[in-house]
Design a protein around this motif. Sequence first.
Motif, PDB file in Angstrom:
ATOM      1  N   PHE A  20      29.194 -18.390   3.925  1.00 45.94           N
ATOM      2  CA  PHE A  20      29.759 -19.558   4.189  1.00 45.94           C
ATOM      3  C   PHE A  20      29.620 -20.592   3.147  1.00 45.94           C
ATOM      4  N   GLY A  21      30.379 -21.130   2.640  1.00 49.98           N
ATOM      5  CA  GLY A  21      30.305 -22.362   1.484  1.00 49.98           C
ATOM      6  C   GLY A  21      30.394 -21.944   0.017  1.00 49.98           C
ATOM      7  N   LEU A  22      31.834 -22.038  -0.426  1.00 43.72           N
ATOM      8  CA  LEU A  22      32.283 -21.334  -1.901  1.00 43.72           C
ATOM      9  C   LEU A  22      32.139 -22.343  -2.797  1.00 43.72           C
ATOM     10  N   GLY A  23      31.418 -23.533  -2.678  1.00 39.72           N
ATOM     11  CA  GLY A  23      31.196 -24.354  -3.714  1.00 39.72           C
ATOM     12  C   GLY A  23      30.507 -23.900  -4.950  1.00 39.72           C
ATOM     13  N   GLY A  24      29.929 -24.467  -5.979  1.00 39.62           N
ATOM     14  CA  GLY A  24      29.546 -23.929  -7.021  1.00 39.62           C
ATOM     15  C   GLY A  24      28.254 -22.722  -6.660  1.00 39.62           C
ATOM     16  N   SER A  25      27.332 -23.099  -6.114  1.00 33.13           N
ATOM     17  CA  SER A  25      26.419 -22.085  -5.727  1.00 33.13           C
ATOM     18  C   SER A  25      26.874 -20.895  -4.850  1.00 33.13           C
ATOM     19  N   GLY A  26      27.520 -21.477  -3.955  1.00 26.90           N
ATOM     20  CA  GLY A  26      28.369 -20.334  -2.937  1.00 26.90           C
ATOM     21  C   GLY A  26      28.855 -19.217  -3.608  1.00 26.90           C
ATOM     22  N   LEU A  27      29.885 -19.632  -4.797  1.00 25.40           N
ATOM     23  CA  LEU A  27      30.554 -18.763  -5.252  1.00 25.40           C
ATOM     24  C   LEU A  27      29.717 -17.779  -6.226  1.00 25.40           C
ATOM     25  N   ALA A  28      28.766 -18.417  -6.720  1.00 25.22           N
ATOM     26  CA  ALA A  28      27.816 -17.942  -7.944  1.00 25.22           C
ATOM     27  C   ALA A  28      27.020 -16.749  -7.034  1.00 25.22           C
ATOM     28  N   THR A  29      26.658 -17.177  -5.803  1.00 24.67           N
ATOM     29  CA  THR A  29      26.032 -16.171  -4.717  1.00 24.67           C
ATOM     30  C   THR A  29      26.898 -14.926  -4.411  1.00 24.67           C
ATOM     31  N   ALA A  30      28.150 -15.283  -4.004  1.00 23.44           N
ATOM     32  CA  ALA A  30      28.943 -14.090  -3.822  1.00 23.44           C
ATOM     33  C   ALA A  30      29.251 -13.162  -4.932  1.00 23.44           C
ATOM     34  N   GLU A  58      28.844  -5.621   0.036  1.00 30.82           N
ATOM     35  CA  GLU A  58      30.307  -5.966   0.476  1.00 30.82           C
ATOM     36  C   GLU A  58      29.999  -7.257   0.966  1.00 30.82           C
ATOM     37  N   VAL A  59      31.023  -8.332   0.404  1.00 31.11           N
ATOM     38  CA  VAL A  59      30.698  -9.761   0.602  1.00 31.11           C
ATOM     39  C   VAL A  59      32.183 -10.096   1.407  1.00 31.11           C
ATOM     40  N   VAL A  60      31.745 -10.667   2.637  1.00 29.51           N
ATOM     41  CA  VAL A  60      33.165 -11.404   3.145  1.00 29.51           C
ATOM     42  C   VAL A  60      32.785 -13.019   2.997  1.00 29.51           C
ATOM     43  N   ALA A  61      33.492 -13.489   2.470  1.00 32.41           N
ATOM     44  CA  ALA A  61      33.304 -15.052   2.143  1.00 32.41           C
ATOM     45  C   ALA A  61      34.049 -15.815   3.008  1.00 32.41           C
ATOM     46  N   SER A  62      33.802 -17.195   3.199  1.00 32.35           N
ATOM     47  CA  SER A  62      34.640 -18.289   3.763  1.00 32.35           C
ATOM     48  C   SER A  62      34.309 -19.478   3.423  1.00 32.35           C
ATOM     49  N   ASP A  63      35.127 -20.651   3.689  1.00 32.03           N
ATOM     50  CA  ASP A  63      34.968 -21.974   3.365  1.00 32.03           C
ATOM     51  C   ASP A  63      35.983 -22.660   4.197  1.00 32.03           C
ATOM     52  N   ARG A 122      40.012 -19.841  -4.986  1.00 31.55           N
ATOM     53  CA  ARG A 122      39.288 -19.664  -6.333  1.00 31.55           C
ATOM     54  C   ARG A 122      38.488 -18.357  -6.080  1.00 31.55           C
ATOM     55  N   ALA A 123      37.767 -18.283  -4.884  1.00 32.52           N
ATOM     56  CA  ALA A 123      36.802 -16.905  -4.772  1.00 32.52           C
ATOM     57  C   ALA A 123      37.732 -15.814  -4.725  1.00 32.52           C
ATOM     58  N   ALA A 124      38.947 -15.860  -4.394  1.00 30.83           N
ATOM     59  CA  ALA A 124      39.332 -14.598  -4.129  1.00 30.83           C
ATOM     60  C   ALA A 124      40.209 -14.175  -5.480  1.00 30.83           C
ATOM     61  N   GLY A 125      40.406 -15.306  -6.290  1.00 32.30           N
ATOM     62  CA  GLY A 125      40.892 -14.911  -7.482  1.00 32.30           C
ATOM     63  C   GLY A 125      40.034 -14.308  -8.604  1.00 32.30           C
ATOM     64  N   GLN A 126      38.710 -14.360  -7.971  1.00 28.69           N
ATOM     65  CA  GLN A 126      37.595 -13.759  -8.785  1.00 28.69           C
ATOM     66  C   GLN A 126      36.894 -12.728  -8.145  1.00 28.69           C
ATOM     67  N   GLY A 127      37.968 -11.870  -7.138  1.00 30.55           N
ATOM     68  CA  GLY A 127      37.683 -10.646  -6.641  1.00 30.55           C
ATOM     69  C   GLY A 127      36.652 -10.602  -5.347  1.00 30.55           C
ATOM     70  N   ILE A 128      36.670 -11.888  -4.861  1.00 33.38           N
ATOM     71  CA  ILE A 128      35.472 -12.053  -3.658  1.00 33.38           C
ATOM     72  C   ILE A 128      36.639 -11.739  -2.222  1.00 33.38           C
ATOM     73  N   ALA A 129      36.143 -11.007  -1.569  1.00 33.90           N
ATOM     74  CA  ALA A 129      36.924 -10.696  -0.102  1.00 33.90           C
ATOM     75  C   ALA A 129      36.780 -11.972   0.585  1.00 33.90           C
ATOM     76  N   THR A 130      37.697 -12.805   1.049  1.00 36.64           N
ATOM     77  CA  THR A 130      37.668 -13.911   1.986  1.00 36.64           C
ATOM     78  C   THR A 130      38.329 -13.604   3.324  1.00 36.64           C
ATOM     79  N   ALA A 131      37.706 -14.310   4.227  1.00 37.43           N
ATOM     80  CA  ALA A 131      38.267 -14.138   5.611  1.00 37.43           C
ATOM     81  C   ALA A 131      37.679 -15.212   6.494  1.00 37.43           C
ATOM     82  N   ASP A 132      38.397 -15.712   7.689  1.00 34.90           N
ATOM     83  CA  ASP A 132      37.974 -16.538   8.691  1.00 34.90           C
ATOM     84  C   ASP A 132      36.958 -15.773   9.438  1.00 34.90           C
TER      85      ASP A 132
END
Length: 454
Positions: free
Chosen positions: A15-25, A34-39, A47-57
């Motif tokens: 959770f948290g897809l700012g600068g460090s969160g996106l870098a971590t994902a 297998e990462v499931v990310a949210s913000d 922005r995260a989905a556009g870089q291939g990161i799976a996002t969900a609530d």
Amino acid sequence: MTPVTIFNGKRVALFGLGGSGLATALALKAGGAEVVASDDNAESMARAAGQGIATADLREADWSGFSAFVLSPGVPLTHPAPHWSVGLARAAGVEIVGDIELFCRERRSIAPGAPFVAITGTNGKSTTTALVAHILARAGRDVQMGGNIGIAILSLEPPSHDRVHVIEMSSFQIDLTPGLDPSVGVLLNVTPDHLDRHGTLAEYAAIKERLIRGSDLAVVGIDDGPSRAIAERRGDRLVRIHVPRDAALTADALVARDGAVFDADGTRIVDVSEVGSLRGAHNWQNAAVAVAVARALGISDADLQAGLSSFPGLPHRMEEVRRRGRVLFVNDSKATNADSTEKALTAFRDVHWILGGKAKEGGIFPLVPYFERVAHAYLIGAASDSFAATLEGAVPYTRCETLEVAVPAAAEGAAASAAAEPVVLLSPACASYDQFRSFEQRGDRFRDLVAALP
């Protein structure tokens, strides 16, 4: 990037897809997780989905399948109340960690004992982090600098035995790093801060102490009560740093005074008295810490002196931006409270002080003992009325409202001074949000206005 391979083949919530969160994902994905990310911010999710990161609530996710939950340090873990995602992780028995914890585990996995310097403290940690990295790089070391200073740790190159990571850590980051184990851990100081996120000063200090407790070698400033107690509990494998103010306080320590750093026996190690970017007792402490860290990593005293002498400083932190005749212009826009501005006022005399903005609790009353250093004050922003009341009868002042008015007025006043080096100092002791979006924008505007002076 440092791919995080320790969760290869496992599911990780984030959770948290700012600068460090996106870098971590991205680092987790690169390592096979297998990462499931949210913000809470839809743009960050996109922005995260556009870089291939799976996002969900994550409120709708099956937490039983997650091996870990990575939380952004900007998201409340405990105070004022845990974020909803923290509650879900705890209910499912999923460990909660941050990006620096992932780095520590990866380091233990691929390069155990690789040089890793972690630096914390209420004040001065960015300057000290940059100073240590500068000294090491100038001495020919492969240095990676990041963390709270602006570059996410997992965006840096991976740990290795011939590469040094120099990482600034906030209390929020330490709180999410239970396995923190740096080669050298630094605690500069502890004064009340972020109590809305930690509850009490005791809890805040206890979080800072975790960095010292887990380090192979500890370097601790002992000039405040909480830090001194932490040093006493640490015991061995410890370098104390002391800036003498109380003649009764003695210690087996590196001593910073009169623009130099001395061994405990009084031998001068380095001299920073002529280094403009390291003015003031607080910067002498930073220099002493850098000496302790660099010596521990095998840097010679000659290389130490060369590194200190060539340090350019950080933007917006007592940054010398121009000389105009005898007048020195200093950008200290990062000073957003009285404690920070105190450091600047103690470094200069005949100060033409530009201050104001969105005031913090206590205003500038704690700075009254330093008013004798101020030749004239130039008030800007929302705090003008309250600051004028504190200055009344002690310091002459001019209400300027904006930097555009204050800078030429201060320049004119300083030019008329008979002092050898009058200083126009932007050290607002305030947040910037009444007129600027950040202290950086405020400092940049000051630079531009100074550059435009005839």
